[in-house]
Design a protein around this motif. Structure first.
Motif, PDB file in Angstrom:
ATOM      1  N   GLU A  92      -0.432   6.677  -3.061  1.00  0.00           N
ATOM      2  CA  GLU A  92      -1.660   6.163  -3.665  1.00  0.00           C
ATOM      3  C   GLU A  92      -2.089   4.846  -3.036  1.00  0.00           C
ATOM      4  N   ASN A  93      -1.136   4.053  -2.614  1.00  0.00           N
ATOM      5  CA  ASN A  93      -1.457   2.753  -2.012  1.00  0.00           C
ATOM      6  C   ASN A  93      -2.034   2.886  -0.610  1.00  0.00           C
ATOM      7  N   LEU A  94      -1.840   4.045   0.016  1.00  0.00           N
ATOM      8  CA  LEU A  94      -2.348   4.219   1.375  1.00  0.00           C
ATOM      9  C   LEU A  94      -3.868   4.129   1.432  1.00  0.00           C
ATOM     10  N   LYS A  95      -4.526   4.444   0.342  1.00  0.00           N
ATOM     11  CA  LYS A  95      -5.991   4.393   0.311  1.00  0.00           C
ATOM     12  C   LYS A  95      -6.520   2.974   0.468  1.00  0.00           C
ATOM     13  N   SER A  96      -5.695   1.982   0.157  1.00  0.00           N
ATOM     14  CA  SER A  96      -6.126   0.583   0.285  1.00  0.00           C
ATOM     15  C   SER A  96      -5.729  -0.030   1.633  1.00  0.00           C
ATOM     16  N   LEU A  97      -5.125   0.774   2.500  1.00  0.00           N
ATOM     17  CA  LEU A  97      -4.742   0.278   3.822  1.00  0.00           C
ATOM     18  C   LEU A  97      -5.998   0.060   4.663  1.00  0.00           C
ATOM     19  N   GLU A  98      -6.199  -1.157   5.156  1.00  0.00           N
ATOM     20  CA  GLU A  98      -7.445  -1.512   5.836  1.00  0.00           C
ATOM     21  C   GLU A  98      -7.358  -1.488   7.363  1.00  0.00           C
TER      22      GLU A  98
END
Length: 235
Positions: free
Chosen positions: A117-123
Motif C-alpha cells: 500500500e505504501n508503494l503508491k506514495s513512492l515519488e
C-alpha cells in the motif's frame, strides 16, 4: 540515487517512501515488498534452525547460493559442469560470515511486513531488474504492478537468478544508461534517433534492449511495457 538487492531493495524502498525528498531514484534488483509466503517462511525457518544448531554448514551454503544464483552458474556435478567464479566467491564469503549475524538476518527478513500500500506514495523514478529464475520473480512483478503514479521500468533477465548485478552485470548496462538519461546528468551524442529514457516523455522501444541491438553478446533480456497513464508512463 540508491541501489539494492532483495532485502536491501526492501530497506531502500522503505527509506524512499519515508524520506522522499532525499531520494531521486531507485535501482532495485529482485526486490521484495510483501510479507513472506508460507513457502519462504518455512524455507527461512529451516535455514535458521540449521544455522542455530550447526553453524554455516555446507548444506546451508548450498541453500543460500541457490536462492541467489541460477542453475547455469551453480554448476552440476553429475553433468560435469563446474560452478562459476562468482559462486565460488560467494561460498568463500559465507565461510567468513559470523553465523549469529546470518541467523539474525534470516529472523529479521522472516518478520518483514507488507509495504504494498505504501508503494503508491513512492515519488522517485524506479527501475527493477529480476532474473526469470529468481525465487523473488513474482515479488518483483507484484511490486512493479503496484508502483502508484511514479515512473518505473521493469527489466527481466533470462536464465538468471536473483543477483543480476553479479551474474549478468552486462545485461544491466543499456537499461541503466537509458534510465539515467532521464535525469540529464550528461549530454547525449548529437545524432538523430537516440533512444530516450524508458521512463521519459517518449518510451524506448523494447527491442532496443535485446542483445542483437546492443552490440554485445548477452543472454536475452526483455521489458514489460504497461499502458500509458496520464502524464506518466510505466514500462
Amino acid at each position: 540515487m540508491c541501489m539494492g538487492a532483495m532485502a536491501g531493495a526492501y530497506i531502500l524502498t522503505q527509506f524512499a517512501i519515508k524520506f522522499s525528498e532525499r531520494v531521486t531514484g531507485l535501482i532495485l534488483i529482485s526486490p521484495i515488498c510483501r510479507a513472506p509466503s508460507w513457502n519462504e517462511w518455512f524455507y527461512n525457518k529451516f535455514m535458521s534452525n540449521l544455522l542455530y544448531y550447526h553453524g554455516i554448514s555446507d548444506l546451508l551454503k548450498e541453500l543460500l547460493i541457490h536462492r541467489y544464483f541460477s542453475k547455469e552458474v551453480c554448476g552440476n556435478i553429475n553433468l560435469e559442469v563446474p560452478e562459476s567464479d562468482i559462486v565460488r566467491s560467494c561460498r568463500k564469503s559465507l565461510n567468513e560470515r559470523d553465523s549469529i549475524n546470518v541467523w539474525r538476518f534470516l529472523q529479521a527478513i522472516s518478520r518483514r511486513r507488507d509495504i504494498t500500500e505504501n508503494l503508491k506514495s513512492l515519488e522517485c523514478r524506479t527501475i527493477i531488474f529480476v532474473g526469470d529464475s529468481s525465487p523473488f520473480h513474482n515479488e518483483a512483478l507484484h511490486m512493479n504492478a503496484n508502483l502508484g503514479k511514479t515512473c518505473s521500468s521493469f527489466v527481466e533477465v533470462h536464465a538468471c537468478g536473483s543477483m543480476v548485478n553479479e551474474e549478468q552485470p552486462h545485461a544491466m548496462l543499456i537499461p541503466l544508461d537509458s534510465f539515467l538519461m532521464g535525469y540529464k546528468w550528461y549530454k547525449p551524442y548529437r545524432f538523430m534517433g537516440i533512444p530516450r529514457s524508458p521512463i521519459g516523455p517518449r518510451c524506448i522501444a523494447p527491442e532496443l534492449l535485446y542483445p542483437e541491438n546492443m552490440g554485445v553478446k548477452l543472454k536475452p533480456i526483455k521489458t514489460r511495457v504497461s499502458p500509458l497513464r496520464p502524464r506518466t508512463q510505466k514500462s
